[in-house]
Scaffold this active site. Structure first.
Site, PDB file in Angstrom:
ATOM      1  CG  ASP A 199      -1.684   1.284   1.401  1.00  0.00           C
ATOM      2  OD1 ASP A 199      -2.008   1.918   0.382  1.00  0.00           O
ATOM      3  OD2 ASP A 199      -1.956   1.670   2.559  1.00  0.00           O
ATOM      4  CB  VAL A 200       2.547   3.023  -2.738  1.00  0.00           C
ATOM      5  CG1 VAL A 200       3.545   4.167  -2.872  1.00  0.00           C
ATOM      6  CG2 VAL A 200       3.205   1.685  -3.035  1.00  0.00           C
TER       7      VAL A 200
ATOM      8  N   GLY B 267      -9.028   7.379  -5.605  1.00  0.00           N
ATOM      9  CA  GLY B 267      -7.734   6.851  -5.205  1.00  0.00           C
ATOM     10  C   GLY B 267      -7.781   5.349  -4.989  1.00  0.00           C
ATOM     11  CB  ALA B 268      -5.303   2.695  -5.768  1.00  0.00           C
ATOM     12  CG  ASP B 269      -5.901   5.632  -0.780  1.00  0.00           C
ATOM     13  OD1 ASP B 269      -6.461   5.995  -1.841  1.00  0.00           O
ATOM     14  OD2 ASP B 269      -5.563   6.444   0.102  1.00  0.00           O
ATOM     15  NE  ARG B 270     -11.865   8.442  -1.194  1.00  0.00           N
ATOM     16  CZ  ARG B 270     -12.595   9.454  -1.643  1.00  0.00           C
ATOM     17  NH1 ARG B 270     -12.170  10.199  -2.664  1.00  0.00           N
ATOM     18  NH2 ARG B 270     -13.771   9.723  -1.096  1.00  0.00           N
TER      19      ARG B 270
ATOM     20  CG  ASP C 201      -7.035   5.400   5.020  1.00  0.00           C
ATOM     21  OD1 ASP C 201      -6.250   5.566   5.987  1.00  0.00           O
ATOM     22  OD2 ASP C 201      -6.726   4.758   4.007  1.00  0.00           O
TER      23      ASP C 201
ATOM     24  CB  THR D 148       2.034  27.366  24.243  1.00  0.00           C
ATOM     25  OG1 THR D 148       1.979  28.682  24.781  1.00  0.00           O
ATOM     26  CG2 THR D 148       1.924  27.437  22.722  1.00  0.00           C
TER      27      THR D 148
END
Length: 268
Positions: A6-7, A107-110, A129, A184
């Site tokens: 998974d790139v 996207g391929a990941d989706r 994701d 802060t």
């Protein structure tokens, strides 16, 4: 064994499957300037450290959102593993029906996440994701991929605050116990983390309303990605955290397409 990659924009997540069992998982920094041989050396070292042999790999599948890295990775796979990899994209069987205006834009990941969640949970889904960008995807129970939303990832948001505000430091992404903070660093942590949780819950709420209007009921919200646990612990809407959802999706897509595997050279 199956090698899945998974790139992403920040990391390459690598998994080795023995049938349906994930036996090991590694992460490398995504670097489009590395050569095929540099990646080959890294993979050989990872296999050696895990006492695995590269000739045990019978198939490779890759999903990528970084086009410029693909020549090196594909060349490396062919040279060192003697296999032509399956690359998730047009022409690859997924089992889901993409309803995007232009399916090639998704996207391929989706797509991979949607395949995994649909196969594993078999319900109407909202998939979140938490990567370099955070993506929200809606999938109907019948496997229709409806689309979703994309926003800057929590680390991008944190880095932008540090880079654009001269007096604010870079902070670790932790969830403070309070929102009214007295220094802060914790004030920034509260704003970043709780603000992001609020964003996630609101987007999921709106997506659920739109899916209910389509007749989908009992919608399951699944989170994955590096910061999924941090956000999901406080979110009111996330039902399941599955850190290996993308790797599972790659394995499932490989099984649907394994006849495409091309052996570049016959091993002795």
């Amino acid at each position: 064994m199956i090698l899945v990659l998974d790139v992403g924009n920040t990391n390459i997540v690598i998994g080795i499957y023995d049938k349906k069992d994930l036996i090991t998982e590694w992460r490398l920094s995504t670097d489009m300037f590395r050569t095929a041989d540099e990646y080959g050396i890294q993979f050989l070292n990872l296999f050696s450290l895990s006492k695995l042999e590269i000739n045990m790999v019978e198939g490779v599948i890759i999903s990528s959102v970084v086009p410029n890295i693909m020549y090196s990775l594909e060349h490396m796979i062919r040279k060192y593993f003697k296999i032509g990899p399956i690359v998730v994209g047009p022409g690859v069987k997924t089992g889901i029906n993409i309803k995007y205006d232009n399916p090639r834009e998704v996207g391929a990941d989706r797509i991979v996440n949607a395949v995994a969640a649909h196969e594993i949970y078999n319900k109407p889904l909202i998939i979140i994701d938490f990567g370099t960008a955070t993506t929200f995807c809606a999938v109907r129970e019948n496997g229709d991929y409806l689309g979703g939303a994309i926003c800057p990832g929590i680390k991008i948001s944190s880095d932008a605050l540090f880079q654009k505000a001269a007096k604010l430091p870079r902070v670790e992404l932790l969830r403070p116990s309070e929102v009214i903070c007295r220094n802060t660093v914790t004030s920034m942590q509260a704003g970043i983390v709780y603000g992001y949780i609020g964003q996630v819950d609101y987007i999921v709420h709106k997506m659920k309303i739109e899916m209910l209007e389509l007749g989908e009921q009992d919608i399951l919200v699944v989170a994955t990605g590096g910061l999924a646990k941090l956000i999901s612990e406080e979110s009111k809407n996330v039902d399941i955290v599955n850190p290996f959802l993308t790797l599972e999706g790659l394995r499932i897509i490989y099984e649907k397409n394994k006849k495409q595997v091309n052996y570049e050279n016959i091993r002795a």
